[in-house]
Structure formats: structure tokens, C-alpha cells
Design a protein around this motif. Structure first.
Motif, short mmCIF file in Angstrom:
data_model
loop_
_atom_site.label_atom_id
_atom_site.label_comp_id
_atom_site.label_asym_id
_atom_site.label_seq_id
_atom_site.Cartn_x
_atom_site.Cartn_y
_atom_site.Cartn_z
N GLY A 1 43.29 29.51 54.47
CA GLY A 1 44.09 28.38 54.93
C GLY A 1 43.35 27.56 55.97
N PHE A 2 42.63 28.23 56.85
CA PHE A 2 41.81 27.55 57.84
C PHE A 2 40.76 26.68 57.15
CE2 PHE A 2 39.85 26.85 61.86
CZ PHE A 2 40.63 27.42 62.85
N ILE A 3 40.11 27.25 56.13
CA ILE A 3 39.10 26.51 55.38
C ILE A 3 39.73 25.34 54.63
CG2 ILE A 3 37.27 26.69 53.65
CD1 ILE A 3 36.94 28.33 56.31
N ALA A 4 40.93 25.55 54.11
CA ALA A 4 41.63 24.48 53.40
C ALA A 4 41.90 23.29 54.32
CB ALA A 4 42.93 25.00 52.81
N LEU A 5 42.29 23.57 55.57
CA LEU A 5 42.54 22.48 56.52
C LEU A 5 41.25 21.74 56.86
CD1 LEU A 5 45.05 24.28 58.92
CD2 LEU A 5 45.57 22.49 57.24
N GLU A 6 40.15 22.48 57.02
CA GLU A 6 38.87 21.81 57.29
C GLU A 6 38.45 20.96 56.09
OE1 GLU A 6 35.21 20.62 58.98
OE2 GLU A 6 37.14 21.26 59.81
N LEU A 7 38.71 21.45 54.88
CA LEU A 7 38.39 20.66 53.69
C LEU A 7 39.18 19.36 53.66
CD1 LEU A 7 36.88 20.48 50.99
CD2 LEU A 7 38.74 21.80 49.95
N ALA A 8 40.44 19.42 54.09
CA ALA A 8 41.26 18.21 54.15
C ALA A 8 40.72 17.21 55.16
CB ALA A 8 42.70 18.57 54.48
N VAL A 9 40.10 17.72 56.23
CA VAL A 9 39.48 16.84 57.24
C VAL A 9 38.22 16.20 56.67
CG1 VAL A 9 38.36 16.76 59.50
CG2 VAL A 9 40.40 18.18 59.18
N LEU A 10 37.38 16.99 56.03
CA LEU A 10 36.11 16.49 55.52
C LEU A 10 36.27 15.59 54.30
CD1 LEU A 10 33.95 19.76 55.68
CD2 LEU A 10 33.80 17.79 57.21
N GLU A 11 37.30 15.87 53.49
CA GLU A 11 37.47 15.17 52.21
C GLU A 11 38.88 14.58 52.11
OE1 GLU A 11 35.29 14.66 49.90
OE2 GLU A 11 33.67 16.11 50.20
N PRO A 12 39.22 13.61 52.96
CA PRO A 12 40.60 13.09 52.95
C PRO A 12 40.98 12.39 51.65
CG PRO A 12 39.18 11.74 54.34
CD PRO A 12 38.39 12.96 53.99
N ALA A 13 40.04 11.70 51.01
CA ALA A 13 40.35 11.00 49.77
C ALA A 13 40.51 11.96 48.59
CB ALA A 13 39.26 9.97 49.45
N ALA A 14 39.79 13.06 48.62
CA ALA A 14 39.81 14.00 47.50
C ALA A 14 40.91 15.05 47.62
CB ALA A 14 38.46 14.69 47.37
N THR A 15 41.37 15.33 48.83
CA THR A 15 42.35 16.39 49.04
C THR A 15 43.76 15.83 48.91
OG1 THR A 15 40.81 17.50 50.55
CG2 THR A 15 43.10 18.24 50.57
N VAL A 16 44.45 16.23 47.85
CA VAL A 16 45.79 15.71 47.55
C VAL A 16 46.83 16.38 48.44
CG1 VAL A 16 47.56 15.51 45.76
CG2 VAL A 16 45.14 15.19 45.18
N SER A 17 46.71 17.69 48.63
CA SER A 17 47.67 18.44 49.43
C SER A 17 47.06 19.78 49.83
CB SER A 17 48.97 18.68 48.66
OG SER A 17 48.74 19.50 47.52
N VAL A 18 47.68 20.40 50.84
CA VAL A 18 47.26 21.72 51.29
C VAL A 18 48.50 22.61 51.37
CG1 VAL A 18 46.34 23.08 53.21
CG2 VAL A 18 45.26 20.91 52.58
N LEU A 19 48.40 23.80 50.79
CA LEU A 19 49.45 24.81 50.92
C LEU A 19 48.85 26.00 51.65
CD1 LEU A 19 52.26 25.97 50.34
CD2 LEU A 19 51.38 26.77 48.13
N LEU A 20 49.38 26.30 52.82
CA LEU A 20 48.91 27.43 53.62
C LEU A 20 49.79 28.64 53.33
CD1 LEU A 20 48.58 25.56 57.05
CD2 LEU A 20 46.80 25.88 55.32
N VAL A 21 49.18 29.73 52.94
CA VAL A 21 49.90 30.97 52.69
C VAL A 21 49.50 31.97 53.77
CG1 VAL A 21 50.40 32.82 51.05
CG2 VAL A 21 49.89 30.52 50.21
N SER A 22 50.39 32.19 54.72
CA SER A 22 50.10 33.11 55.82
C SER A 22 48.78 32.76 56.49
CB SER A 22 50.06 34.56 55.30
OG SER A 22 51.25 34.90 54.66
N ALA A 23 48.56 31.49 56.73
CA ALA A 23 47.30 31.04 57.33
C ALA A 23 47.17 31.55 58.75
CB ALA A 23 47.22 29.53 57.30
#
Length: 281
Positions: free
Chosen positions: A103-125
């Protein structure tokens, strides 16, 4: 599912994936004490791999079947490796589902790739109370005592070197590992315990926590533009409910869902919760 080996800046990444039918992938990122197999219960609940097109499930560099130099691992380098994998498979956009460290990595990916990241779902992040910035050892104990205790155990295993893996398997055979990991789950999850015994990478775990403690969470996550949903169990010692208010104050489009009678492995304990996510297009 197909298996591919894709070169990244951190080294070759082993990824399991289904057929490409759109330009948007659903990427599943495992935690620091796991591998791609942690997602199998959720995939099966969704009808199996044949019912889940556009699914990308990597072993993150340093875990599972993706070797990497531990010293090179960081939230940014791991997130960039995930983006490299997705693009190599032909995707331009993605939805990211991340468990625990994933989940931590998913959030960083959303920061680095805002145009490509449609959504983030954190499961027990594991977000360390929504603030990773410069959290010292005393701060870690105060913010996440269960994580601090697990980290101490991982340090001992990392120091044991090659002897660590057979020792962990011995604990598993003697059913002692299940007792030690009981706080992670609400109820008995013997299959998940066996998976952890096989997939533990103590040195990578220690490195991951060290990086997360220094991570400037407020500065980074305030840049996220996509919607973020956090799902965690009501008995999750690594993702306490008071994280929600902190994260809501950092991430602009943030929502949360609490699962009753569930521990840190919500996608294993309640795999049906993710079935709709994996089947959606």
C-alpha cells in the motif's frame, strides 16, 4: 496466469499476469512479508485468473522470485519498477491494490505517475500513522508497537543469514510460527502462515521499514490526485483506525472501510471483499 520476467532498474522482476484486453491494468502489490501468492485467495474468490483480465501481480524486487540488492530498495525505486513492469506488458494506465507495505508503494506510485494511476486501494496498508517522515526508533515504538516488535524479530533473522530460512520452516512445522504470528490474523489462517514461512525475506523487510521511517509522507501524499480507498480490519494491529483521520488530512480524495472481525490480512481472511474490484473494468 502467464509468468514473465521483465527487466527494471532494480533487476529482473517476475510477474504473473492475465491477458491484456484494455489499456488499464489492475496491479496487486504484496506486503513486506509475502509474495504474489498472497493474492491467490482473492483471485480465486473473483472466479480465478480466467475471470480477471488485465491483472498484473508482480513479486516486488527483493521478494519472492524477484532478486534485488537490498541496499537499492526504496519506495521510489520499487514504485518505478512497478510502472516499468506495467508498461512493458502494454498498459498505459492502472488501478493499484496494495497490501501492507504494498500500500505504501501504491501511494508512491500515485505520486510519481498521477496521469497513469486511476485509483489506489489500500488493504491493511502500513502507513505509520500517516507520517513516515524521519520517525526514529522511539517514535516507531510509539506509533506502531506491533511493527516495532516484528522488526526486532526480522533483525535477528537477518543477522542469522542463511540459517534463518530453515529455522523459520522448523518453527512452521512445529506450529510455533502460527502462535508467533497470531496477532496478524483474526482467527486461524494456517495456509497464510505457511506462505509467510516460505516468503519471509528478513533483510528486505528491515530495509523497507528503514526507508518508510524516513519517507516524507505528508509532502508526498498531498500530491495524490486519484481517489484512494483504505480497507482494514477492526483488529489490525499494523493499521490502526486512527490512521484514517491522519490520512484523510493528507490525501485529498480519501475514503475508508473497516472490516469486522478481521486482522492484518483482510484479502486473505475476507477474500470476497476484493472480488468485485478484480472483476471490474
Amino acid at each position: 496466469m502467464e509468468t514473465s520476467l521483465i527487466d527494471t532498474a532494480l533487476g529482473p522482476v517476475t510477474v504473473r499476469h492475465t491477458r491484456v484486453v484494455s489499456g488499464t491494468a489492475t496491479i496487486l502489490l504484496h506486503g513486506a512479508a509475502g509474495s504474489w501468492t498472497t493474492w491467490l485467495p482473492a483471485i480465486e474468490a473473483a472466479g480465478g485468473a480466467e475471470a480477471t483480465d488485465d491483472l498484473v501481480v508482480p513479486d516486488l524486487p527483493g521478494w519472492g522470485d524477484s532478486p534485488a540488492l537490498t541496499a537499492e530498495l526504496s519506495p521510489e525505486s520499487l514504485a518505478r519498477a512497478v510502472a516499468t513492469v506495467a508498461r512493458a506488458l502494454g498498459y498505459r494506465r492502472w488501478r493499484v491494490v496494495g497490501h501492507s507495505m504494498g500500500g505504501f508503494i501504491a501511494l508512491e506510485l500515485a505520486v510519481l505517475e498521477p496521469a497513469a494511476t486511476v485509483s489506489v486501494l489500500l488493504v491493511s496498508a502500513t502507513t505509520l500513522g500517516g507520517r513516515g517522515d524521519r520517525l526514529g526508533r522511539a517514535g516507531l515504538v510509539g506509533a506502531a508497537p506491533s511493527l516495532a516488535l516484528m522488526l526486532a524479530g526480522m533483525r535477528l533473522l537477518a543477522a542469522a543469514g542463511a540459517a534463518a530460512a530453515p529455522f523459520v520452516r522448523w518453527l512452521d512445522r512445529r506450529r510455533l510460527l502460527g502462535l508467533m504470528l497470531a496477532p496478524l490474523f483474526d482467527g486461524r489462517q494456517p495456509g497464510a502462515v505457511h506462505e509467510l514461512a516460505r516468503d519471509l525475506r528478513p533483510a528486505a523487510f528491515v530495509r523497507a521499514v528503514a526507508c518508510l521511517r524516513r519517507y516524507p509522507a505528508v509532502e508526498r501524499w498531498s500530491r495524490i490526485t486519484c481517489p484512494v480507498m483504505a480497507v482494514h480490519g477492526d483488529h489490525d494491529l499494523f493499521s490502526p483506525s486512527d490512521d484514517d483521520a491522519r490520512l484523510a488530512g493528507i490525501i485529498p480524495r480519501f475514503a475508508t472501510l473497516t472490516l469486522p472481525a478481521t486482522g492484518h490480512f483482510g484479502h486473505v481472511e475476507r477474500p470476497g471483499v476484493l472480488a468485485g474490484v478484480l472483476r471490474s473494468r
